[in-house]
Design an enzyme around this catalytic site. Structure first.
Site, PDB file in Angstrom:
ATOM      1  N   TRP A  26       0.825  -1.219   0.000  1.00  0.00           N
ATOM      2  CA  TRP A  26       0.000   0.000   0.000  1.00  0.00           C
ATOM      3  C   TRP A  26       0.852   1.258   0.000  1.00  0.00           C
ATOM      4  O   TRP A  26       0.332   2.361  -0.066  1.00  0.00           O
ATOM      5  CB  TRP A  26      -0.965   0.002   1.197  1.00  0.00           C
ATOM      6  CG  TRP A  26      -0.364  -0.523   2.453  1.00  0.00           C
ATOM      7  CD1 TRP A  26       0.312   0.189   3.380  1.00  0.00           C
ATOM      8  CD2 TRP A  26      -0.365  -1.880   2.911  1.00  0.00           C
ATOM      9  NE1 TRP A  26       0.735  -0.630   4.399  1.00  0.00           N
ATOM     10  CE2 TRP A  26       0.331  -1.905   4.134  1.00  0.00           C
ATOM     11  CE3 TRP A  26      -0.882  -3.078   2.396  1.00  0.00           C
ATOM     12  CZ2 TRP A  26       0.524  -3.087   4.867  1.00  0.00           C
ATOM     13  CZ3 TRP A  26      -0.689  -4.236   3.117  1.00  0.00           C
ATOM     14  CH2 TRP A  26       0.003  -4.232   4.342  1.00  0.00           C
ATOM     15  N   GLU A  39      -6.230   0.362   4.944  1.00  0.00           N
ATOM     16  CA  GLU A  39      -6.454   0.904   6.288  1.00  0.00           C
ATOM     17  C   GLU A  39      -7.560   0.152   7.028  1.00  0.00           C
ATOM     18  O   GLU A  39      -7.454  -0.075   8.222  1.00  0.00           O
ATOM     19  CB  GLU A  39      -6.753   2.398   6.220  1.00  0.00           C
ATOM     20  CG  GLU A  39      -5.549   3.248   5.791  1.00  0.00           C
ATOM     21  CD  GLU A  39      -4.349   3.094   6.711  1.00  0.00           C
ATOM     22  OE1 GLU A  39      -4.509   2.693   7.883  1.00  0.00           O
ATOM     23  OE2 GLU A  39      -3.220   3.344   6.257  1.00  0.00           O
ATOM     24  N   THR A  45      -4.955  -5.261  13.110  1.00  0.00           N
ATOM     25  CA  THR A  45      -4.463  -6.465  12.431  1.00  0.00           C
ATOM     26  C   THR A  45      -3.060  -6.192  11.894  1.00  0.00           C
ATOM     27  O   THR A  45      -2.812  -5.140  11.316  1.00  0.00           O
ATOM     28  CB  THR A  45      -5.409  -6.850  11.276  1.00  0.00           C
ATOM     29  OG1 THR A  45      -6.732  -6.980  11.795  1.00  0.00           O
ATOM     30  CG2 THR A  45      -5.000  -8.169  10.652  1.00  0.00           C
ATOM     31  N   TYR A  84     -13.083  -9.325  12.906  1.00  0.00           N
ATOM     32  CA  TYR A  84     -13.759  -8.020  12.972  1.00  0.00           C
ATOM     33  C   TYR A  84     -14.521  -7.755  11.683  1.00  0.00           C
ATOM     34  O   TYR A  84     -14.233  -6.816  10.951  1.00  0.00           O
ATOM     35  CB  TYR A  84     -12.743  -6.898  13.225  1.00  0.00           C
ATOM     36  CG  TYR A  84     -12.189  -6.861  14.629  1.00  0.00           C
ATOM     37  CD1 TYR A  84     -13.012  -6.813  15.735  1.00  0.00           C
ATOM     38  CD2 TYR A  84     -10.814  -6.852  14.839  1.00  0.00           C
ATOM     39  CE1 TYR A  84     -12.505  -6.774  17.017  1.00  0.00           C
ATOM     40  CE2 TYR A  84     -10.290  -6.813  16.134  1.00  0.00           C
ATOM     41  CZ  TYR A  84     -11.150  -6.773  17.208  1.00  0.00           C
ATOM     42  OH  TYR A  84     -10.647  -6.718  18.467  1.00  0.00           O
ATOM     43  N   CYS A 194      11.171   1.182  17.689  1.00  0.00           N
ATOM     44  CA  CYS A 194      10.562   1.452  18.988  1.00  0.00           C
ATOM     45  C   CYS A 194       9.585   0.317  19.300  1.00  0.00           C
ATOM     46  O   CYS A 194       8.372   0.510  19.390  1.00  0.00           O
ATOM     47  CB  CYS A 194       9.863   2.813  18.943  1.00  0.00           C
ATOM     48  SG  CYS A 194       9.583   3.564  20.559  1.00  0.00           S
ATOM     49  N   CYS A 204      18.141   3.893  17.253  1.00  0.00           N
ATOM     50  CA  CYS A 204      17.075   4.861  17.011  1.00  0.00           C
ATOM     51  C   CYS A 204      17.636   6.188  16.505  1.00  0.00           C
ATOM     52  O   CYS A 204      18.518   6.777  17.127  1.00  0.00           O
ATOM     53  CB  CYS A 204      16.270   5.095  18.288  1.00  0.00           C
ATOM     54  SG  CYS A 204      14.922   6.277  18.060  1.00  0.00           S
ATOM     55  N   CYS A 210      14.524  11.675  22.973  1.00  0.00           N
ATOM     56  CA  CYS A 210      13.581  10.830  23.711  1.00  0.00           C
ATOM     57  C   CYS A 210      13.724  11.024  25.212  1.00  0.00           C
ATOM     58  O   CYS A 210      14.812  10.908  25.774  1.00  0.00           O
ATOM     59  CB  CYS A 210      13.810   9.369  23.343  1.00  0.00           C
ATOM     60  SG  CYS A 210      12.591   8.255  24.077  1.00  0.00           S
TER      61      CYS A 210
END
Length: 336
Positions: A26, A39, A45, A84, A194, A204, A210
């Site tokens: 996508w 989406e 999921t 769902y 993360c 990172c 952070c």
DNA sequence: AAGACGGGGTT
DNA sequence: AACCCAGTCTT
């Protein structure tokens, strides 16, 4: 406190994303329909689960018009196994709404997107940013984790205050242009670096921004309700290579399941299987139907060969896959 | 604000 | 066994 240096935060994030971001199906398109399908499927999921469904769906229903004119049964069948199922019904209804528009196109306005069924704050923003490259904030599980740690938010995130904090933080970080790139990068950071249990802070790109004291302990969530045990009894009725199924009007609305029994029969079941369901654990018992079994109006006899074309939820599909081969039939029943 | 809604993967 | 996931809708 000094204002957060949003532009200095974004630069290394974007650089990291250009180098390490995944090539997801996508992300190769800007077709609003394809983005919307992805989406819906990605709500609660994981990416790896969605990919094959997404590819198959776009081949089966390539645009809003084709989805809009499909039968609900075909729509649920293409969704079978994802769970769902309200998402599938809502996507179907959204396509029918869009198909009524002049030109049959999705509006590019956030409020109009959010007015479609099954589209909340996240999905509306995701479509606006990924399909139309708008600079709107989005917060889903990955970004929520990143932002809770970045700001060292130690209160629960799944409360009104927690959600307010996350969405306003997302707004502060947002650039005025290149919304798609920024939001993709933030989400990807949550997905690849993360991580929920063991964040890879040493790798990172924005570690120096952070504030997390103990990142692995964030984000916090409210306590979940304890698991509830349930038993459900269903019938296995087979007559002349046909099986009796009923169309659910409850949990799996529109899908076909083994007929529900109101009472537990006074004999041992052919099969028992456990499946988790939200915070329930359901033991499904399947009993051989007695000769006195009378079908009602929700129920129909289906040739075994036709089962593969029906939408059947996973627990009932597993029960059928276990029981049908025992009947000495040449079963053509298979997951498609 | 809380509960309902799936299914599969990870730890 | 518990936790997690590109959330939304209804009470």
């Amino acid at each position: 406190m000094p204002p957060f240096p949003a532009s200095r935060f974004r630069q290394p994030l974007i650089t990291w994303f250009r180098r390490h971001g995944r090539d997801l199906p996508w992300r190769r398109t800007r077709d609003p329909y394809a983005i919307l399908v992805s989406e819906f499927m990605l709500q609660q999921t994981q990416v790896a689960t969605v990919v094959p469904y997404y590819e198959h769906w776009l081949a089966r229903f390539p645009d809003f018009a084709s989805l809009a004119r499909a039968d609900e049964s075909a729509v649920l069948h293409a969704w079978q196994g994802l769970g769902y199922y309200a998402r599938a019904r809502n996507l179907h209804a959204a396509a029918q709404s869009v198909a009524k528009n002049v030109g049959g196109v999705l509006p590019n306005d956030l409020a109009k997107i959010a007015a479609l069924p099954g589209i909340g704050r996240y999905t509306a923003g995701a479509v606006a940013t990924f399909a139309f490259d708008q600079a709107v904030p989005i917060v889903e599980a990955n970004i929520a984790r990143v932002l809770a740690r970045l700001t060292n938010w130690e209160k629960p995130i799944d409360t009104a205050a927690g959600r307010d904090h996350l969405w306003s933080t997302a707004s502060v970080l947002l650039p005025k242009k290149n919304g798609r790139l920024h939001n993709s990068a933030l989400m990807e950071l949550g997905a690849l670096i993360c991580l929920p249990r063991r964040p890879l802070c040493a790798q990172c790109p924005v570690q120096k921004f952070c504030a997390a004291v103990e990142p692995a302990a964030l984000p916090r969530k409210r306590a979940k309700p304890r698991q509830v045990l349930l038993h459900e009894s269903h019938a296995f009725a087979l007559r002349r290579e046909r099986i009796l199924l009923e169309q659910s009007h409850a949990r799996w609305r529109g899908m076909w399941i083994l007929p529900r029994l109101a009472a537990v029969p006074p004999r041992s079941p052919l099969l028992q299987l456990d499946f988790p369901f939200t915070h329930h654990r359901i033991t499904l018992s399947v009993f051989a139907a007695t000769r006195s079994f009378l079908p009602n109006e929700k129920q129909r006899w289906f040739p075994i060969a036709q089962l593969a074309e029906l939408p059947v939820p996973s627990p009932h599909r597993r029960a059928l896959e276990e029981l049908l081969p025992r009947q000495n039939l040449c079963s053509t029943f298979a997951r498609t």
